[in-house]
Design an enzyme around this catalytic site. Structure first.
Site, PDB file in Angstrom:
ATOM      1  N   ASP A   1      -7.952  -5.312  -0.168  1.00  0.00           N
ATOM      2  CA  ASP A   1      -8.455  -6.155  -1.259  1.00  0.00           C
ATOM      3  C   ASP A   1      -8.083  -7.625  -1.110  1.00  0.00           C
ATOM      4  O   ASP A   1      -8.577  -8.467  -1.853  1.00  0.00           O
ATOM      5  CB  ASP A   1      -7.896  -5.646  -2.606  1.00  0.00           C
TER       6      ASP A   1
ATOM      7  N   HIS B   1       0.849  -1.188   0.000  1.00  0.00           N
ATOM      8  CA  HIS B   1       0.000   0.000   0.000  1.00  0.00           C
ATOM      9  C   HIS B   1       0.878   1.229   0.000  1.00  0.00           C
ATOM     10  O   HIS B   1       1.934   1.229   0.624  1.00  0.00           O
ATOM     11  CB  HIS B   1      -0.915   0.014   1.234  1.00  0.00           C
TER      12      HIS B   1
HETATM   13  N1  CMC Z   1       4.204  -7.664  -4.907  1.00  0.00           N
HETATM   14  C1  CMC Z   1       5.545  -7.629  -5.051  1.00  0.00           C
HETATM   15  N2  CMC Z   1       6.313  -6.551  -4.882  1.00  0.00           N
HETATM   16  C2  CMC Z   1       5.679  -5.412  -4.539  1.00  0.00           C
HETATM   17  C3  CMC Z   1       4.302  -5.350  -4.365  1.00  0.00           C
HETATM   18  C4  CMC Z   1       3.540  -6.518  -4.546  1.00  0.00           C
HETATM   19  N3  CMC Z   1       2.216  -6.517  -4.401  1.00  0.00           N
HETATM   20  N4  CMC Z   1       3.936  -4.082  -4.020  1.00  0.00           N
HETATM   21  C5  CMC Z   1       5.065  -3.374  -4.002  1.00  0.00           C
HETATM   22  N5  CMC Z   1       6.130  -4.173  -4.297  1.00  0.00           N
HETATM   23  C6  CMC Z   1       7.551  -3.781  -4.325  1.00  0.00           C
HETATM   24  C7  CMC Z   1       7.876  -2.999  -5.574  1.00  0.00           C
HETATM   25  O1  CMC Z   1       8.315  -3.838  -6.626  1.00  0.00           O
HETATM   26  C8  CMC Z   1       8.963  -2.077  -5.057  1.00  0.00           C
HETATM   27  O2  CMC Z   1      10.142  -2.841  -4.958  1.00  0.00           O
HETATM   28  P1  CMC Z   1      11.594  -2.152  -5.235  1.00  0.00           P
HETATM   29  O3  CMC Z   1      11.742  -1.100  -4.175  1.00  0.00           O
HETATM   30  O4  CMC Z   1      12.567  -3.269  -5.147  1.00  0.00           O
HETATM   31  O5  CMC Z   1      11.496  -1.569  -6.610  1.00  0.00           O
HETATM   32  C9  CMC Z   1       8.530  -1.752  -3.633  1.00  0.00           C
HETATM   33  O6  CMC Z   1       7.751  -2.889  -3.220  1.00  0.00           O
HETATM   34  C10 CMC Z   1       7.703  -0.474  -3.509  1.00  0.00           C
HETATM   35  O7  CMC Z   1       6.587  -0.603  -4.401  1.00  0.00           O
HETATM   36  P2  CMC Z   1       5.983   0.593  -5.234  1.00  0.00           P
HETATM   37  O8  CMC Z   1       5.259   0.044  -6.412  1.00  0.00           O
HETATM   38  O9  CMC Z   1       7.046   1.623  -5.488  1.00  0.00           O
HETATM   39  O10 CMC Z   1       4.962   1.185  -4.153  1.00  0.00           O
HETATM   40  P3  CMC Z   1       3.750   2.135  -4.480  1.00  0.00           P
HETATM   41  O11 CMC Z   1       3.462   2.850  -3.222  1.00  0.00           O
HETATM   42  O12 CMC Z   1       4.027   2.949  -5.703  1.00  0.00           O
HETATM   43  O13 CMC Z   1       2.566   1.118  -4.862  1.00  0.00           O
HETATM   44  C11 CMC Z   1       0.757  -0.392  -4.684  1.00  0.00           C
HETATM   45  C12 CMC Z   1       1.566   0.713  -3.985  1.00  0.00           C
HETATM   46  C13 CMC Z   1      -0.482  -0.690  -3.859  1.00  0.00           C
HETATM   47  C14 CMC Z   1       0.309   0.096  -6.073  1.00  0.00           C
HETATM   48  C15 CMC Z   1       1.641  -1.659  -4.822  1.00  0.00           C
HETATM   49  O14 CMC Z   1       2.002  -2.141  -3.541  1.00  0.00           O
HETATM   50  C16 CMC Z   1       0.958  -2.766  -5.630  1.00  0.00           C
HETATM   51  O15 CMC Z   1       1.082  -2.792  -6.858  1.00  0.00           O
HETATM   52  N6  CMC Z   1       0.233  -3.720  -4.955  1.00  0.00           N
HETATM   53  C17 CMC Z   1      -0.536  -4.734  -5.667  1.00  0.00           C
HETATM   54  C18 CMC Z   1      -1.859  -4.156  -6.151  1.00  0.00           C
HETATM   55  C19 CMC Z   1      -2.836  -3.926  -5.011  1.00  0.00           C
HETATM   56  O16 CMC Z   1      -3.041  -4.801  -4.179  1.00  0.00           O
HETATM   57  N7  CMC Z   1      -3.496  -2.754  -5.028  1.00  0.00           N
HETATM   58  C20 CMC Z   1      -4.538  -2.428  -4.051  1.00  0.00           C
HETATM   59  C21 CMC Z   1      -4.107  -1.330  -3.131  1.00  0.00           C
HETATM   60  S1  CMC Z   1      -5.205  -1.179  -1.696  1.00  0.00           S
HETATM   61  C22 CMC Z   1      -6.754  -0.744  -2.344  1.00  0.00           C
HETATM   62  C23 CMC Z   1      -6.779   0.647  -2.811  1.00  0.00           C
HETATM   63  O17 CMC Z   1      -6.921   1.548  -1.982  1.00  0.00           O
HETATM   64  O18 CMC Z   1      -6.673   0.857  -4.009  1.00  0.00           O
END
Ligand code: CMC
Length: 428
Positions: free
Chosen positions: A364, A307
């Site tokens: 989710d 998140h």
């Molecule tokens: N599986 C594997 N690696 C992950 C995941 C995941 N679900 N989420 C983040 N990471 C890793 C990412 O690859 C990155 O690694 P590194 O630093 O080595 O490059 C690190 O963790 C930080 O991730 P980010 O994408 O820069 O973080 P963000 O804040 O931009 O993204 C997120 C947040 C929710 C989009 C992301 O965690 C994600 O894609 N999760 C899966 C989709 C999901 O479950 N979304 C629902 C969110 S909650 C409901 C809502 O409010 O929408």
């Protein structure tokens, strides 16, 4: 003494005020940054940018706290109802019994949609994803209530638009589902409460009695409360930025529905179930899928994990996990994907990759398991999220309007070609 922040650019110092929120969070107010320094900030994904002051939802990602108007999500999910929470979010305080009765009655009086909406619905092929249909029908309200386009509409008119939004959303959502399965639509039964009415429109078949299971409707009510607002996330910021152009409430929220649809946002609940199914079909080896999620050359991500704001745990996920256990037990459902979800969570929470990046199950991760137990089809999961998020979008749109916020218009750092003279086609 008021706090300030100092910025030094090319040896010259500039001072900016620090704004402190009611829970002690701090923001450097750079409203006159460009004017005073000639520079802008650059913040991809707005990871560090506060776009507004808001009195609606407080979220502390490190401590796993979520409060609507000061009330904890745990208390509200346990003791309140979705319509009471909607009132709270939109108007700022819990309603008195009379206020809640009026609010509920007003909503009941507007659950019907114009018959011509059915003609629009008929135009969608049954292959249409219900989220696309929902966003379109929601926006179509501008055609039936053009007075909502008036940016200076008086408060009673705005109230009516908010009521219409809440009242018709479940009707649009259930009709989007009926379109996907090719069944005739059901009309709202106003003798029922908000969630039961929706369930009947979804599942009642012609010439058959339909009984509401109170376990199902109260679980749904709780899920909607948990989704009702989440401060400046992708869809809410979209609603606010569209609303800032003085677009109508219907078009602003329709844009929010589209933003919610993406798999990184609300669309994740659908992706989680598809992922769990895939893992089950593949033999249920959770380690293999955890390794895939960690592999930077593999596009697979563990859906329902991570998140932008929560770096400890997502309090909604905790409540939903418990609710999933209760609902499955009460309904006597044995869902094998729940076991896979539990195993995935267990493995991920011990794995250094997830620990270092503070990746925890989000709202989710378990919600799809409950939705499925309640009989909601997978394509409708994100629609359920949208029904829940609606009061939050309305509250945020109303706040933006009342605060008279300026049109949203981010800056950029241009990285394209410098000036080059045009060369006519025959000279190239
Ligand atoms: N599986 C594997 N690696 C992950 C995941 C995941 N679900 N989420 C983040 N990471 C890793 C990412 O690859 C990155 O690694 P590194 O630093 O080595 O490059 C690190 O963790 C930080 O991730 P980010 O994408 O820069 O973080 P963000 O804040 O931009 O993204 C997120 C947040 C929710 C989009 C992301 O965690 C994600 O894609 N999760 C899966 C989709 C999901 O479950 N979304 C629902 C969110 S909650 C409901 C809502 O409010 O929408």
């Amino acid at each position: 003494m008021a706090k300030t922040a100092e910025l030094i650019i090319d040896g010259k110092s500039y001072t900016f005020p620090i704004v402190v929120g009611s829970e002690g969070e701090q923001g450097i107010d750079i409203s006159n940054l460009l004017e005073s320094t000639g520079t802008v900030t650059l913040d991809f994904g707005y990871k560090n940018t506060g776009a507004t002051k808001s009195a609606i939802t407080f979220l502390d990602g490190d401590k796993g706290i979520l409060r609507y108007r000061g009330y904890s999500i745990e208390d509200l999910a346990d003791k309140s109802s979705f319509l009471e929470v909607s009132y709270l979010l939109i108007f700022g305080d819990l309603p008195s019994p009379e206020q809640l009765t009026k609010f509920t009655t007003d909503i009941k009086n507007h659950t019907m949609v114009h018959e011509d909406i059915k003609k629009i619905l008929d135009g969608f092929p049954s292959t249409s994803h219900p989220m696309g249909v929902l966003a379109s029908l929601f926006c179509a309200q501008t055609a039936f209530y053009p007075e909502a386009l008036d940016p200076n509409r008086a408060a009673e008119g705005v109230y009516l638009s908010m009521i219409r939004s809440l009242a018709k959303m479940p009707t649009f959502a259930a009709w989007a589902f009926k379109n996907a399965v090719g069944h005739p639509v059901n009309y709202p039964d106003n003798s029922l409460d908000y969630c039961s009415r929706f369930l009947k429109m979804m599942f009642a078949l012609p010439a058959e009695d339909f009984e509401i299971d109170p376990v199902v409707s109260s679980a749904l009510d709780k899920l909607l409360i948990l989704h009702a607002d989440h401060e400046q996330n992708c869809s809410t910021s979209t609603v606010r930025i569209v609303g800032s152009s003085k677009a109508s409430i219907y078009s602003s929220i329709s844009a929010g529905i589209n933003a919610l649809w993406g798999p990184l946002h609300g669309g994740a609940n659908q992706e989680v179930i598809l992922m769990l199914e895939q893992i089950k079909k593949d033999g249920g080896d959770t380690d293999k899928w955890i390794n895939k999620a960690k592999d930077k050359n593999d596009p697979f991500r563990l859906m329902g994990f991570g998140h932008r704001v929560y770096k400890n745990f997502d309090p909604r996920a905790k409540i939903i996990k418990k609710a999933a256990d209760d609902v499955l037990e009460k309904l006597g459902v044995n869902d094998p994907t729940l076991e896979i979800a539990r195993k995935l969570e267990e493995v991920a929470l011990r794995d250094p990759y997830f620990i270092e990046r503070k990746l925890y199950p989000n709202v989710d991760f378990y919600s799809g398991i409950i939705y499925r137990a309640l009989g909601i089809p997978v394509d409708m999961f994100t629609v359920m999220f949208a029904i829940g998020r609606l009061p939050g979008w309305i509250a945020q749109w109303k706040e933006l309007r009342e605060n008279k916020e300026p049109i949203g218009r981010p800056r950029q750092i241009y990285t394209g070609a410098n000036f080059r003279p045009y060369v006519a086609l025959d000279k190239r």
